[in-house]
Design a protein around this motif. Structure first.
Motif, PDB file in Angstrom:
ATOM      1  N   MET A  17       9.545   4.222  -9.895  1.00 23.89           N
ATOM      2  CA  MET A  17       8.338   3.489  -9.364  1.00 23.89           C
ATOM      3  C   MET A  17       8.972   2.315  -8.679  1.00 23.89           C
ATOM      4  O   MET A  17       9.702   1.795  -9.453  1.00 23.89           O
ATOM      5  CB  MET A  17       7.312   3.172 -10.365  1.00 23.89           C
ATOM      6  CG  MET A  17       6.289   2.300  -9.509  1.00 23.89           C
ATOM      7  SD  MET A  17       4.850   1.759 -10.881  1.00 23.89           S
ATOM      8  CE  MET A  17       5.536   1.177 -12.407  1.00 23.89           C
ATOM      9  N   THR A  18       8.789   1.785  -7.582  1.00 25.21           N
ATOM     10  CA  THR A  18       9.262   0.504  -6.975  1.00 25.21           C
ATOM     11  C   THR A  18       8.034  -0.249  -6.812  1.00 25.21           C
ATOM     12  O   THR A  18       6.817   0.245  -6.751  1.00 25.21           O
ATOM     13  CB  THR A  18      10.076   0.852  -5.515  1.00 25.21           C
ATOM     14  OG1 THR A  18       9.016   1.571  -4.674  1.00 25.21           O
ATOM     15  CG2 THR A  18      11.064   1.641  -5.886  1.00 25.21           C
ATOM     16  N   GLU A  19       8.070  -1.426  -6.460  1.00 24.81           N
ATOM     17  CA  GLU A  19       7.111  -2.330  -5.920  1.00 24.81           C
ATOM     18  C   GLU A  19       6.015  -2.247  -6.991  1.00 24.81           C
ATOM     19  O   GLU A  19       4.836  -2.030  -6.806  1.00 24.81           O
ATOM     20  CB  GLU A  19       6.643  -1.983  -4.722  1.00 24.81           C
ATOM     21  CG  GLU A  19       7.356  -1.985  -3.416  1.00 24.81           C
ATOM     22  CD  GLU A  19       6.884  -1.567  -2.388  1.00 24.81           C
ATOM     23  OE1 GLU A  19       5.925  -1.720  -2.102  1.00 24.81           O
ATOM     24  OE2 GLU A  19       7.764  -0.745  -1.630  1.00 24.81           O
ATOM     25  N   TRP A  20       6.468  -2.617  -8.194  1.00 23.66           N
ATOM     26  CA  TRP A  20       5.364  -2.380  -9.423  1.00 23.66           C
ATOM     27  C   TRP A  20       4.258  -3.453  -9.471  1.00 23.66           C
ATOM     28  O   TRP A  20       3.073  -3.267  -9.877  1.00 23.66           O
ATOM     29  CB  TRP A  20       6.109  -2.504 -10.749  1.00 23.66           C
ATOM     30  CG  TRP A  20       6.808  -4.039 -11.156  1.00 23.66           C
ATOM     31  CD1 TRP A  20       7.819  -4.368 -10.681  1.00 23.66           C
ATOM     32  CD2 TRP A  20       6.010  -4.971 -12.004  1.00 23.66           C
ATOM     33  NE1 TRP A  20       8.061  -5.796 -11.248  1.00 23.66           N
ATOM     34  CE2 TRP A  20       6.938  -5.708 -12.100  1.00 23.66           C
ATOM     35  CE3 TRP A  20       4.787  -4.906 -12.621  1.00 23.66           C
ATOM     36  CZ2 TRP A  20       6.427  -7.129 -12.563  1.00 23.66           C
ATOM     37  CZ3 TRP A  20       4.446  -6.042 -13.206  1.00 23.66           C
ATOM     38  CH2 TRP A  20       5.302  -6.942 -13.506  1.00 23.66           C
ATOM     39  N   GLN A  21       4.479  -4.558  -8.864  1.00 28.27           N
ATOM     40  CA  GLN A  21       3.496  -5.546  -8.739  1.00 28.27           C
ATOM     41  C   GLN A  21       2.426  -5.034  -7.544  1.00 28.27           C
ATOM     42  O   GLN A  21       1.127  -5.409  -7.906  1.00 28.27           O
ATOM     43  CB  GLN A  21       3.963  -7.033  -8.343  1.00 28.27           C
ATOM     44  CG  GLN A  21       4.832  -7.240  -9.607  1.00 28.27           C
ATOM     45  CD  GLN A  21       5.569  -8.655  -9.232  1.00 28.27           C
ATOM     46  OE1 GLN A  21       4.643  -9.693  -8.887  1.00 28.27           O
ATOM     47  NE2 GLN A  21       6.722  -8.927  -9.500  1.00 28.27           N
TER      48      GLN A  21
END
Length: 180
Positions: free
Chosen positions: A37-41
């Protein structure tokens, strides 16, 4: 834009209601999702994780991987049965991260295979039959609860239950691991 059904079909997972995509994301798969996962926010925002939870997660966890893990666990805790592979995959599809949605759906398929092929037997001594009847199993469980211990041989164990009842703690006790 791709749909859940199209992406699920591309990895040979049924997208029918009540199928593998509609199961709650497992703790083991939370860690797998964190790996890719990237960009978790952004994911947290789309999963509607509260700002207060996000602030706590950022303050209490130093690494990005731990933040991702705690964010997903907060989502699962808040959403309970609605924290499904379908929902998580749909978020990635909306973010135009179809490859990540595919990975989530593959995890759902793996969870489905594990669930359908797994059985666990509690055995109170090494000579006992693993297919003891229900009353024997109940007696073993009762003794374990009263005495606090029972010898067990476990190949695979599945702990299920509603959110926030102590499944992770039971798993840690079984595995003789310390909780973080």
């Amino acid at each position: 834009m791709a749909t859940v059904e199209q992406v699920a079909s591309s990895v040979s997972v049924s997208s029918q209601a009540g199928g593998p995509l509609d199961r709650q994301v497992t703790d083991d798969h939370v860690l797998d999702v964190c790996d890719f996962m990237t960009e978790w926010q952004t994911v947290a925002s789309r999963l509607k994780v509260s700002d207060a939870d996000l602030a706590d997660i950022k303050e209490e966890n130093a690494t990005a991987k731990k933040r991702k893990e705690m964010m997903l666990k907060a989502w699962i805790s808040a959403e309970d049965d609605k924290a499904t592979y379908r929902t998580l995959g749909a978020v990635f599809i909306k973010m135009k991260k179809v490859n990540l949605a595919r990975k989530v759906f593959e995890l759902a398929a793996d969870a489905n295979v594990d669930e359908s092929s797994t059985s666990a037997h509690v055995v109170d001594d090494k000579n006992a039959e693993p297919d003891a009847n229900a009353s024997d199993s109940e007696a073993i469980l009762k003794r374990a609860l009263e005495e606090g211990t029972v010898e067990m041989q476990i190949m695979k164990c599945l702990v299920q239950g509603p959110a926030r009842v102590g499944k992770t703690h039971v798993k840690a006790l079984i595995m003789k691991k310390k909780l973080e």
